[in-house]
Design a protein around this motif. Sequence first.
Motif: not given
Length: 630
Positions: A107-113, A330-343
Motif C-alpha cells: 500500500i503506497t501513497y505517491n510511491g511511499e509507505a 490491474f498490473k498495467s494500471a499500477l505500472q502506468g501511473i506516475n508517482d508525482s510528488g514523491k520527492s
Amino acid sequence: MIKVDMDHRQEITDDIESHTQQIPHTLHKGKRQLILKFDDVVYKIKTKKGGLFVKNKEVEEKVILKGVTGVVEPGEMLAMLGPSGSGKTTLLTALGGRLGGKLNGSITYNGEAFSNAMKRNTGFVTQDDVLYPHLTVTETLVFTALLRLPNSVTKEEKVQKAKAVIDQLGLTKCKDSIVGSPYLRGVSGGERKRVSIGQELLINPSLLFLDEPTSGLDSTTAQRIVSTLWDLASGGRTIVMTIHQPSSRLYYQFHKVLLLSEGNTLYFGKGSEAIEYFSNIGYAPALTMNPADFLLDLANGIYTDEHNVDHDIDRPNLISLCKRNNAAQFKSALQGINDSGKSQSRSKEKDSEKWPTSWSQQFFVLLRRDIKERKHESFSGLRVGQILVVAIIAGLLWFKSDISHLQDQIGLLFFMVGFWGFFPLFQAIFTFPQELMMLQKERSSGMYRLSSYFMSRVVADLPMELILPIIFIFITYWMAGLKANGINFLYTLLSLLLNVLVSQGLGLALGAGVMDQKAATTLGSVIMLSFMLAGGFYVQHVPKFISWVKYISIGYYTYQLFIGSQYSYGETYPCPSGQCQIAEFPSIKQAGIHLHLNDQLMAAAALVIMAIGYRLIAYIALMRIGVRKN
C-alpha cells in the motif's frame, strides 16, 4: 444485453456538473495531489476455537482480504461495494493506515509507505459520528481546527477556516445548534455526518476515507452527502469510501468501483463499465435495474433471470474467473501511473513528524472543550437535586447533635466518608469508557498527545467535582451541630475534598483499566465496600491476618482526618463516670484512630499519595489500550 437507463444517467451527470460549478474548491489550494495504490493486499486474523473451560484451544487463521488490488488517482472517487462481511471496512481501515495485525501486500501513497506525515495529510470519517453532543456545530469545528491545524496558522485564521468549512458543507443554518445524540435532540443525521466530514476537511487532506457515509440517511440526504464528496474530488482530492447499497443516482457519481465478495475482488474499474464487464463474461442483467443492486446480487452469489427469478451461481468459479480477467488490467494500471510528488513528500516528512500544536496549546484547548461539554452533566438537575436532598436529610437526622451524643456525631462523620467515597467513584468510572471512541478517533489522527488529553480531563473535573461536596458540607455541617468554628469547619471541608479526589482517582483507574462500565462498577463496589468495612467503624476487632486492609483503605484515612477535624487529644466528653477522654472512646480507640498531629499528617499524606497514584495507574492503563500516538 445491457439494460440501463442512459437518459437517467445523463441527467445525473448534468446535475453533478451544474452543482460543481456553483461550489468553489479553495480549500485544496496549495496542497499536493496524491495517488493511492494497493497491490495484492492480504489480511489475516487468528481466532480460537473451543469453550471457556477448554484447555488446548484450536487456533484458526482466517483470511479477511485475499489479494485485493487497485489504484485511485487525484480527482477520483472510489466506492467499495460488497455484502456484509465482504471486507470493505477492513480494507478501508488498512488503506487509512489504521489496521494492525498480519497485513501483507503493498500500500503506497505517491510511491511511499504510510507515515506520520501521511497521517496528518489524510482524513478518515468513521461510520459512527463520534461527536460531543452538547457542543454546537461551530464549537465542534473550531475546537478541531485549533487542535489539528499547525502553529503556522494563527488562531483567527483557524476560526475562519472552520467557518469556511461550515459554509462549504451547507451547515450555516445549523451552525449554532448543538450536535446532539440519540438521547439529546440536536442537528439532523445528515448534518451530523457533514460535521464529521468537516472535521477532516479542516486539515485540507489530499486523501479522504469514509466508512459508510450514507448509512442511516434518507435518499435525498445521502445524495447531498455524495454530491459534496464528488465536488471535493473535483478539487483534486483522492476519495475512497465504503457504501452498502447505493441508489442508481449515487452509483453514477462514482468514478471507480471496487466490488468485494468474501475478501476477493470481483470487479475493479470505472463504475460506468461494470455492467458491460459482467455482460462480457456471461452475467448480463436481464432486467432494467440499479447497477449497484445487480453487482451486490453477484457478490452474494445470486443471478436474476428475465422472469425475475433468483438463481444461485457458482461464486468460487465467478471469483476465479474475475481474478484471471482482471489480473493484467490491474498490473498495467499500477505500472502506468506516475508517482508525482514523491520527492516533495520525503522533504516534508521531517517537519510533519512534529505535533501540530504545543503541549500547552493542546491542554488549554482541550480544557475549554471539556468544561463546555461536561458542565451539562456535572451540574445536571438530577445530580444537584440528589446532593441537596441527601444533605438536608442528613442535617435533619443529626440536627443539633452535640458532644454529649458523641456516637451519633462519629456516625455522621463515617456516613460522609461512605457517601463521598461511592458518589465520586461511580461518576469517574464512566469517564474513559464513554470517551474511548472519541479518544481513539482523535488520537489516531494525531490531534494531540495523550498526556495533554489526560491532564485536561483531570483538571477540568476538579472544579465541577468539588463544588457539590462543598455545597453538601455547608448544609450538613451547620445543621448537624458540629463544631461551630471556622478552623474546624475548614479542616472538615479539606478532609472531605481530599476523600473525593482519591475516590475519583480510583474510579478513573478502574474505568481506564477495565474499559467495561458494568464490570468496572461491580469491581468498584467490591473494593469500596472492602475499604469501608476495614475503615474501623463497623468492625473494631479486626483479625490480625486481614487487618492490613485498613492501610490501603481510603475510608480509614479519611475517617481519621474527620475525627481529628472535630476532636483533639486530651478533649473530654460527658460519660456515666463524669468526664472521659475522647481518645479513649471505643469507636475511636479500638479502630486505631489517633488524634496526634503526626498521625493526622500521615493520614493526609497517605491520601495524597493515593490521589496521585490512582491517576498514574489510569494514565498507564490508557497507554496500554492502543491509543498511543501511532
